[in-house]
Design a protein around this motif. Sequence first.
Motif, PDB file in Angstrom:
ATOM      1  N   THR A  33       0.837  -1.193   0.000  1.00 32.10           N
ATOM      2  CA  THR A  33       0.000   0.000   0.000  1.00 32.10           C
ATOM      3  C   THR A  33       0.873   1.245   0.000  1.00 32.10           C
ATOM      4  OG1 THR A  33      -1.663  -1.202   1.282  1.00 32.10           O
ATOM      5  CG2 THR A  33      -1.880   1.200   1.177  1.00 32.10           C
ATOM      6  N   GLY A  34       0.572   2.166  -0.909  1.00 26.86           N
ATOM      7  CA  GLY A  34       1.366   3.381  -1.034  1.00 26.86           C
ATOM      8  C   GLY A  34       2.097   3.419  -2.361  1.00 26.86           C
ATOM      9  N   PHE A  35       3.067   4.308  -2.441  1.00 29.25           N
ATOM     10  CA  PHE A  35       3.809   4.525  -3.680  1.00 29.25           C
ATOM     11  C   PHE A  35       5.225   3.969  -3.554  1.00 29.25           C
ATOM     12  CE2 PHE A  35       0.336   7.454  -3.837  1.00 29.25           C
ATOM     13  CZ  PHE A  35      -0.028   7.485  -5.170  1.00 29.25           C
ATOM     14  N   PRO A  36       5.817   3.534  -4.655  1.00 32.15           N
ATOM     15  CA  PRO A  36       7.105   2.828  -4.578  1.00 32.15           C
ATOM     16  C   PRO A  36       8.253   3.674  -4.041  1.00 32.15           C
ATOM     17  CG  PRO A  36       6.501   3.292  -6.869  1.00 32.15           C
ATOM     18  CD  PRO A  36       5.302   3.588  -6.035  1.00 32.15           C
ATOM     19  N   ASP A  37       8.157   5.002  -4.182  1.00 27.14           N
ATOM     20  CA  ASP A  37       9.246   5.867  -3.729  1.00 27.14           C
ATOM     21  C   ASP A  37       8.984   6.436  -2.330  1.00 27.14           C
ATOM     22  OD1 ASP A  37       7.088   7.371  -4.559  1.00 27.14           O
ATOM     23  OD2 ASP A  37       8.325   9.001  -5.408  1.00 27.14           O
ATOM     24  N   ARG A  38       7.983   5.895  -1.648  1.00 29.02           N
ATOM     25  CA  ARG A  38       7.663   6.372  -0.304  1.00 29.02           C
ATOM     26  C   ARG A  38       7.508   5.188   0.637  1.00 29.02           C
ATOM     27  NH1 ARG A  38       2.748  10.443  -2.050  1.00 29.02           N
ATOM     28  NH2 ARG A  38       3.657  11.051  -4.065  1.00 29.02           N
ATOM     29  N   GLU A  39       7.322   5.523   1.930  1.00 28.74           N
ATOM     30  CA  GLU A  39       7.215   4.465   2.919  1.00 28.74           C
ATOM     31  C   GLU A  39       5.913   3.672   2.757  1.00 28.74           C
ATOM     32  OE1 GLU A  39       5.054   8.012   4.532  1.00 28.74           O
ATOM     33  OE2 GLU A  39       6.973   7.680   3.510  1.00 28.74           O
ATOM     34  N   PRO A  40       5.886   2.426   3.215  1.00 29.46           N
ATOM     35  CA  PRO A  40       4.619   1.669   3.226  1.00 29.46           C
ATOM     36  C   PRO A  40       3.567   2.412   4.048  1.00 29.46           C
ATOM     37  CG  PRO A  40       6.486   0.234   3.689  1.00 29.46           C
ATOM     38  CD  PRO A  40       7.009   1.637   3.731  1.00 29.46           C
ATOM     39  N   VAL A  41       2.307   2.181   3.725  1.00 37.93           N
ATOM     40  CA  VAL A  41       1.214   2.930   4.341  1.00 37.93           C
ATOM     41  C   VAL A  41       0.289   1.982   5.101  1.00 37.93           C
ATOM     42  CG1 VAL A  41      -0.802   4.392   3.894  1.00 37.93           C
ATOM     43  CG2 VAL A  41       1.308   4.727   2.586  1.00 37.93           C
ATOM     44  N   LEU A  42      -0.010   2.357   6.343  1.00 37.00           N
ATOM     45  CA  LEU A  42      -0.986   1.627   7.151  1.00 37.00           C
ATOM     46  C   LEU A  42      -2.380   2.203   6.912  1.00 37.00           C
ATOM     47  CD1 LEU A  42       1.022   1.587  10.498  1.00 37.00           C
ATOM     48  CD2 LEU A  42       0.579  -0.401   9.047  1.00 37.00           C
ATOM     49  N   PRO A  43      -3.420   1.393   7.033  1.00 37.92           N
ATOM     50  CA  PRO A  43      -4.780   1.930   6.879  1.00 37.92           C
ATOM     51  C   PRO A  43      -5.127   2.873   8.024  1.00 37.92           C
ATOM     52  CG  PRO A  43      -4.870  -0.330   7.661  1.00 37.92           C
ATOM     53  CD  PRO A  43      -3.434  -0.050   7.338  1.00 37.92           C
ATOM     54  N   GLN A  44      -5.976   3.844   7.746  1.00 37.90           N
ATOM     55  CA  GLN A  44      -6.382   4.801   8.765  1.00 37.90           C
ATOM     56  C   GLN A  44      -7.437   4.221   9.703  1.00 37.90           C
ATOM     57  OE1 GLN A  44      -5.158   8.124   9.368  1.00 37.90           O
ATOM     58  NE2 GLN A  44      -3.566   7.090   8.185  1.00 37.90           N
ATOM     59  N   ASN A  45      -8.184   3.255   9.237  1.00 33.45           N
ATOM     60  CA  ASN A  45      -9.200   2.629  10.088  1.00 33.45           C
ATOM     61  C   ASN A  45      -8.664   1.299  10.614  1.00 33.45           C
ATOM     62  OD1 ASN A  45      -9.246   1.379   7.555  1.00 33.45           O
ATOM     63  ND2 ASN A  45     -11.316   0.637   7.894  1.00 33.45           N
ATOM     64  N   PRO A  46      -9.267   0.735  11.670  1.00 29.98           N
ATOM     65  CA  PRO A  46      -8.775  -0.538  12.226  1.00 29.98           C
ATOM     66  C   PRO A  46      -9.141  -1.719  11.341  1.00 29.98           C
ATOM     67  CG  PRO A  46     -10.682   0.216  13.473  1.00 29.98           C
ATOM     68  CD  PRO A  46     -10.363   1.303  12.484  1.00 29.98           C
ATOM     69  N   LEU A  47      -8.517  -1.788  10.186  1.00 22.52           N
ATOM     70  CA  LEU A  47      -8.916  -2.731   9.148  1.00 22.52           C
ATOM     71  C   LEU A  47      -8.751  -4.181   9.588  1.00 22.52           C
ATOM     72  CD1 LEU A  47      -9.882  -3.121   6.233  1.00 22.52           C
ATOM     73  CD2 LEU A  47      -7.492  -3.049   5.514  1.00 22.52           C
ATOM     74  N   ALA A  48      -7.603  -4.518  10.197  1.00 23.52           N
ATOM     75  CA  ALA A  48      -7.377  -5.903  10.600  1.00 23.52           C
ATOM     76  C   ALA A  48      -8.431  -6.353  11.606  1.00 23.52           C
ATOM     77  CB  ALA A  48      -5.976  -6.059  11.185  1.00 23.52           C
ATOM     78  N   ASP A  49      -8.764  -5.486  12.546  1.00 27.41           N
ATOM     79  CA  ASP A  49      -9.792  -5.816  13.539  1.00 27.41           C
ATOM     80  C   ASP A  49     -11.157  -6.004  12.887  1.00 27.41           C
ATOM     81  OD1 ASP A  49      -8.722  -5.186  16.588  1.00 27.41           O
ATOM     82  OD2 ASP A  49      -7.650  -4.049  15.076  1.00 27.41           O
ATOM     83  N   MET A  50     -11.492  -5.099  11.973  1.00 28.05           N
ATOM     84  CA  MET A  50     -12.792  -5.188  11.301  1.00 28.05           C
ATOM     85  C   MET A  50     -12.911  -6.499  10.517  1.00 28.05           C
ATOM     86  SD  MET A  50     -14.535  -2.303  11.809  1.00 28.05           S
ATOM     87  CE  MET A  50     -14.290  -0.599  12.314  1.00 28.05           C
ATOM     88  N   MET A  51     -11.864  -6.834   9.785  1.00 28.88           N
ATOM     89  CA  MET A  51     -11.891  -8.066   8.994  1.00 28.88           C
ATOM     90  C   MET A  51     -12.036  -9.285   9.899  1.00 28.88           C
ATOM     91  SD  MET A  51     -11.634  -7.472   5.704  1.00 28.88           S
ATOM     92  CE  MET A  51     -11.096  -9.092   5.173  1.00 28.88           C
ATOM     93  N   ALA A  52     -11.291  -9.297  11.002  1.00 26.07           N
ATOM     94  CA  ALA A  52     -11.358 -10.430  11.928  1.00 26.07           C
ATOM     95  C   ALA A  52     -12.736 -10.531  12.555  1.00 26.07           C
ATOM     96  CB  ALA A  52     -10.283 -10.289  13.004  1.00 26.07           C
ATOM     97  N   GLY A  53     -13.336  -9.382  12.882  1.00 22.52           N
ATOM     98  CA  GLY A  53     -14.667  -9.402  13.475  1.00 22.52           C
ATOM     99  C   GLY A  53     -15.709  -9.970  12.534  1.00 22.52           C
ATOM    100  N   LEU A  54     -15.656  -9.554  11.275  1.00 22.50           N
ATOM    101  CA  LEU A  54     -16.626 -10.057  10.297  1.00 22.50           C
ATOM    102  C   LEU A  54     -16.435 -11.548  10.048  1.00 22.50           C
ATOM    103  CD1 LEU A  54     -16.541  -7.077   7.767  1.00 22.50           C
ATOM    104  CD2 LEU A  54     -18.387  -7.652   9.350  1.00 22.50           C
TER     105      LEU A  54
END
Length: 412
Positions: A167-188
């Motif tokens: 996630t993000g652009f190749p010339d920049r740092e990796p990007v974390l999601p702004q929302n609690p995505l891992a938690d949401m996915m696990a909950g569903l």
Amino acid sequence: MTQHPNAPTGRIVSYAPDAAGPLTGLKVLDLSRLVAGNVLSVQLADFGADVVKIEPPEGDALRFWKEAGKELYWASYCRNKRSIGLNLRDPKAREILLDMVRTADVLVENYRPGTLEKMGLAPAVLHEANDRLVLVRISGFGQTGPYSPLPGFGTLVEAMSGFAARTGFPDREPVLPQNPLADMMAGLQGAFAVVTAVLARNEKGVRNQIVDVALLEPLFSTMGTDLAVYRQNGQVAPRQGSGSNGSAPRNVYCCRDDKFVALSASTQSTAVRVFDVIGRPELKDDPRFATNTTRVEHREDLDDALAAWFATKTRPQALAAMQAGEVPVAAIYDVADISADPHFIEREVFVEAEDEDGSYVPMHNISPRLSASPGAFRCPAPRLGEHSDDLLGALGYGLDDIRALRSAGVVI
């Protein structure tokens, strides 16, 4: 005149305390804190399950995720639930919990692996009280494996799952999601697992079921074929911004009015229509863009041609032209756009729930939509310990007993 952002635009919820749903009769004890467990249990609660939050004396930590002084996360993800406050450090509170377990269908917890055992509430203890209980154990990395003792924060999982690296652009740092995505996915995924486990119990006679939900695995399952591709060619797929390694054109483009749109033309016929809309029919005969494979190889040249066209159009003009040409395109929405959008409003993608101060809290509607057995809004998110007396009374405790428990700090 601009509408005040706090003015309700969605349907105002009318609570129906006695509404039944497809999961009515399912009793769920939720010891979890923060996001994953509450997302899991709100899915069950929305469809009729009796979800009881077992909260520590200070309350579920999700209560303290406040915006503008309001418990907005709590309001959205703890609707349709009841609350009892129990100090599980006290043996009497654990005794009360085991009494509740005896008639429960599901128990959800998200302590660090091993903590439940240290509390004297190991799976064997819980299942001795009720072998029909489905025990859901949520953690960051699972109940087994070398990383199981690590803290279960979604940020760590989003980092280690491969998601941030892509996630993000190749010339920049990796990007974390702004929302609690891992938690949401696990909950569903956890809610699906609960219904599956209950079905196995009811139809197949399965007992002593433990559901091991690791935040890592649902998020990793969304990473597509990255691992398989790496295994085939030994190459780590780079970050592509909003582009794609699998199809082109697919990107975000800026219009003349500095508004953004997203476009995806992943089939050959759609790509051909894009060239017609932007007034470049000759690109159909350009060998660089003749197939999806060559378009991906020459993605930058293709994006340059599209970006130049979008830069001459306002977003409404660009959307109108692309949609007239049957090209899949959409505006990049922020929450202000969503709040006023007629589709979101007419379909009731979000609804408005009245808060204690008389204002309205917009929140996601019950989803998915079942035609013959829909979910319902039965009650707002509970106050800490709001239902303690009722729940203890159902266990046979009298008013004097409850007062004594409260005075001793066992119950909130």
